[in-house]
Design an enzyme around this catalytic site. Structure first.
Site, PDB file in Angstrom:
ATOM      1  N   ASP A   8       2.953   6.096   1.436  1.00 47.55           N
ATOM      2  CA  ASP A   8       3.945   6.115   1.945  1.00 47.55           C
ATOM      3  C   ASP A   8       5.161   6.256   1.355  1.00 47.55           C
ATOM      4  O   ASP A   8       5.232   6.681   0.109  1.00 47.55           O
ATOM      5  CB  ASP A   8       3.922   4.813   2.731  1.00 47.55           C
ATOM      6  CG  ASP A   8       4.489   3.379   2.023  1.00 47.55           C
ATOM      7  OD1 ASP A   8       4.901   3.819   0.809  1.00 47.55           O
ATOM      8  OD2 ASP A   8       4.432   2.291   2.489  1.00 47.55           O
ATOM      9  N   CYS A  65       1.199   2.387  -1.963  1.00 42.21           N
ATOM     10  CA  CYS A  65       2.376   1.904  -0.723  1.00 42.21           C
ATOM     11  C   CYS A  65       3.138   0.914  -1.748  1.00 42.21           C
ATOM     12  O   CYS A  65       3.146   1.180  -3.201  1.00 42.21           O
ATOM     13  CB  CYS A  65       1.889   1.531   0.309  1.00 42.21           C
ATOM     14  SG  CYS A  65       0.839  -0.124   0.323  1.00 42.21           S
ATOM     15  N   THR A  67       2.952  -2.232  -2.107  1.00 43.94           N
ATOM     16  CA  THR A  67       1.991  -3.170  -2.651  1.00 43.94           C
ATOM     17  C   THR A  67       0.644  -2.570  -3.178  1.00 43.94           C
ATOM     18  O   THR A  67      -0.010  -3.187  -3.888  1.00 43.94           O
ATOM     19  CB  THR A  67       1.798  -4.564  -1.762  1.00 43.94           C
ATOM     20  OG1 THR A  67       1.283  -4.167  -0.838  1.00 43.94           O
ATOM     21  CG2 THR A  67       3.169  -5.273  -1.659  1.00 43.94           C
ATOM     22  N   HIS A  98     -18.802  -1.899 -11.510  1.00 41.90           N
ATOM     23  CA  HIS A  98     -19.552  -3.016 -10.767  1.00 41.90           C
ATOM     24  C   HIS A  98     -19.555  -2.757  -9.366  1.00 41.90           C
ATOM     25  O   HIS A  98     -20.494  -2.766  -8.787  1.00 41.90           O
ATOM     26  CB  HIS A  98     -19.014  -4.399 -10.960  1.00 41.90           C
ATOM     27  CG  HIS A  98     -19.158  -4.985 -12.414  1.00 41.90           C
ATOM     28  ND1 HIS A  98     -19.158  -6.188 -12.806  1.00 41.90           N
ATOM     29  CD2 HIS A  98     -19.815  -4.213 -13.387  1.00 41.90           C
ATOM     30  CE1 HIS A  98     -19.495  -6.318 -13.968  1.00 41.90           C
ATOM     31  NE2 HIS A  98     -19.736  -5.231 -14.346  1.00 41.90           N
ATOM     32  N   HIS A 133     -26.126  -4.180  -9.615  1.00 41.05           N
ATOM     33  CA  HIS A 133     -24.824  -4.057  -8.886  1.00 41.05           C
ATOM     34  C   HIS A 133     -25.117  -2.943  -7.680  1.00 41.05           C
ATOM     35  O   HIS A 133     -24.408  -3.219  -6.742  1.00 41.05           O
ATOM     36  CB  HIS A 133     -23.590  -3.145  -9.570  1.00 41.05           C
ATOM     37  CG  HIS A 133     -23.322  -3.930 -10.842  1.00 41.05           C
ATOM     38  ND1 HIS A 133     -22.808  -5.228 -10.878  1.00 41.05           N
ATOM     39  CD2 HIS A 133     -23.359  -3.557 -12.147  1.00 41.05           C
ATOM     40  CE1 HIS A 133     -22.567  -5.788 -12.071  1.00 41.05           C
ATOM     41  NE2 HIS A 133     -22.733  -4.781 -12.890  1.00 41.05           N
TER      42      HIS A 133
HETATM   43  C1  RB5 Z   1       6.663  -0.850   3.433  1.00 38.26           C
HETATM   44  O1  RB5 Z   1       7.918  -1.530   3.508  1.00 38.26           O
HETATM   45  C2  RB5 Z   1       5.735  -1.651   2.901  1.00 38.26           C
HETATM   46  O2  RB5 Z   1       5.254  -2.624   3.856  1.00 38.26           O
HETATM   47  C3  RB5 Z   1       4.275  -0.799   2.738  1.00 38.26           C
HETATM   48  O3  RB5 Z   1       4.640  -0.208   1.452  1.00 38.26           O
HETATM   49  C4  RB5 Z   1       3.174  -1.736   1.831  1.00 38.26           C
HETATM   50  O4  RB5 Z   1       3.764  -2.313   0.889  1.00 38.26           O
HETATM   51  C5  RB5 Z   1       2.405  -2.273   2.923  1.00 38.26           C
HETATM   52  O5  RB5 Z   1       1.400  -2.892   2.534  1.00 38.26           O
END
Ligand code: RB5
Length: 147
Positions: A8, A65, A67, A98, A133
């Site tokens: 993203d 993205c 996180t 695994h 596995h």
């Molecule tokens: C965008 O602000 C953020 O929510 C997205 O990049 C991501 O971390 C979502 O899981």
């Protein structure tokens, strides 16, 4: 190897760093976007990468993205995808050995570019061990098929 990449708006810069890193190592990168820093929706790009991997168009996928969580959830909604969010190399390596992960996810707001390279390298160098596995990975597919 052909590797599909998706991200993203939070991860354009890190995607380009990892893309160059992969290309330097001789891999082909299928860049499914986004290449814009305008706010966008991570499910779009997670699904694109998931579909590329599940269809065999790409051998493996990498999604990024903020996180790594949202885009990995999206990729995991595609049948046959096993996407794992990894913030360090040990988990990345074991997710291949695994869990036979076929999509790697990490967060551009969580890991720096050098850590992201190490995670990517360990993941790509690891091999699925099969054996004991396989039964568990098959169980994941069974869950997918009955739900
Ligand atoms: C965008 O602000 C953020 O929510 C997205 O990049 C991501 O971390 C979502 O899981």
């Amino acid at each position: 190897m052909k590797i599909a990449m998706g991200n993203d708006h939070t991860a354009v810069e890190l995607k380009n760093i990892i893309k160059a890193f992969l290309e330097e190592k001789g891999h082909e990168v299928l860049d499914l976007g986004t290449n814009s820093t305008e706010s966008c929706d991570y499910p779009v790009y997670g699904e694109k990468v998931g579909r590329a991997v599940a269809s065999g168009e790409a051998d493996l996928g990498i999604v990024i993205c903020g996180t790594g969580v949202g885009i990995s959830l999206a990729a995991n909604k595609v049948k046959g995808v096993r996407a794992c969010v990894c913030s360090e190399p040990y988990t990345a390596k074991l997710s291949r050995m695994h869990n036979n992960s076929n999509v790697l996810a990490f967060g551009a707001r969580v890991v720096g570019s050098e850590m992201a390279k190490m995670i990517t390298e360990e993941w790509l160098n690891a091999e699925y061990e099969g054996g004991r596995h396989q039964r568990r990975v098959d169980m994941l597919t069974e869950i997918e098929n009955r739900n």
